[in-house]
Design a protein around this motif. Structure first.
Motif, mmCIF file in Angstrom:
data_model
loop_
_atom_site.group_PDB
_atom_site.id
_atom_site.type_symbol
_atom_site.label_atom_id
_atom_site.label_comp_id
_atom_site.label_asym_id
_atom_site.label_seq_id
_atom_site.Cartn_x
_atom_site.Cartn_y
_atom_site.Cartn_z
ATOM 1 N N ARG A 117 0.966 -1.343 -0.085
ATOM 2 C CA ARG A 117 -0.124 -0.005 -0.011
ATOM 3 C C ARG A 117 0.941 1.152 -0.120
ATOM 4 N N ILE A 118 2.054 1.115 -0.586
ATOM 5 C CA ILE A 118 2.976 2.310 -0.764
ATOM 6 C C ILE A 118 2.543 3.309 -1.519
ATOM 7 N N GLY A 119 2.333 4.544 -1.022
ATOM 8 C CA GLY A 119 1.732 5.568 -1.919
ATOM 9 C C GLY A 119 2.761 6.327 -2.622
ATOM 10 N N HIS A 120 4.028 6.427 -2.077
ATOM 11 C CA HIS A 120 5.054 6.870 -3.025
ATOM 12 C C HIS A 120 6.547 6.630 -2.645
ATOM 13 N N LEU A 121 7.394 6.572 -3.495
ATOM 14 C CA LEU A 121 8.943 6.376 -3.014
ATOM 15 C C LEU A 121 9.493 7.357 -2.480
ATOM 16 N N PRO A 122 9.936 7.494 -1.340
ATOM 17 C CA PRO A 122 10.647 8.623 -0.789
ATOM 18 C C PRO A 122 11.757 8.891 -1.428
ATOM 19 N N HIS A 123 11.879 10.414 -1.095
ATOM 20 C CA HIS A 123 13.276 11.058 -1.868
ATOM 21 C C HIS A 123 14.486 10.155 -1.658
ATOM 22 N N TYR A 124 14.481 9.766 -0.355
ATOM 23 C CA TYR A 124 15.785 9.104 0.311
ATOM 24 C C TYR A 124 16.047 7.664 -0.409
ATOM 25 N N PHE A 125 15.135 7.229 -1.407
ATOM 26 C CA PHE A 125 15.314 5.881 -2.003
ATOM 27 C C PHE A 125 16.434 5.974 -3.004
ATOM 28 N N GLY A 126 16.369 7.334 -3.492
ATOM 29 C CA GLY A 126 17.445 7.674 -4.416
ATOM 30 C C GLY A 126 18.847 7.334 -3.977
ATOM 31 N N HIS A 127 19.362 7.288 -2.793
ATOM 32 C CA HIS A 127 20.592 6.947 -2.111
ATOM 33 C C HIS A 127 20.863 5.579 -2.294
ATOM 34 N N CYS A 128 20.008 4.457 -2.872
ATOM 35 C CA CYS A 128 20.355 3.272 -2.881
ATOM 36 C C CYS A 128 20.514 3.166 -4.442
#
Length: 143
Positions: A117-128
């Motif tokens: 039920r994830i509504g959005h990928l957080p900005h910090y996901f970009g660190h991966c």
């Protein structure tokens, strides 16, 4: 209700590299502090777990973690301590968001967050930045 307490298996766990706890419909997993530092693969898929224990962060050598097809609605911040983790499968749970410490999981290559039920990928996901395969279909994702 089934609770799995790995404390009982103390001596068996000292040389363990792979731990599979599949299809036994557990609700809670207790991870003792003396699980070997060399544990590389943990699969707790197809159970009825609602949370991942905070002690998951002590499994610093973990490279593969699968918890698909559970009822997990919460990931602890300590999951960010799994900086060697390469494979993460959380498909088929009830996750709404990812913890902020997710950003420290720099070794991730494969991530499956589908059917949550994830509504959005957080900005910090970009660190991966090593992620080359991410599955997020059938989520409530807003890009």
């Amino acid at each position: 209700m089934i609770l799995v307490d790995l404390h009982v298996c103390r001596f068996v766990l000292l040389v363990l590299l792979v731990l599979l706890v599949l299809h036994i419909y557990i609700l809670y997993l207790s991870i003792p502090l003396y699980i070997p530092v060399g544990l590389q693969r943990l699969d707790i898929s197809n159970n009825k777990m609602e949370t991942v224990p905070d002690s998951i962060g002590f499994l610093g050598s973990l490279r593969y973690f699968s918890a698909h097809s559970n009822h997990i609605n919460y990931l602890p911040q300590s999951i960010g301590a799994l900086f060697r983790l390469e494979y993460l499968d959380l498909n088929g749970n009830m996750l709404v968001e990812l913890p902020e410490d997710f950003r420290y999981m720099a070794s991730l290559v494969y991530v499956n967050l589908s059917n949550n039920r994830i509504g959005h990928l957080p900005h910090y996901f970009g660190h991966c930045n090593k992620v080359n395969m991410i599955y997020i279909y059938i989520c409530d994702l807003c890009l």
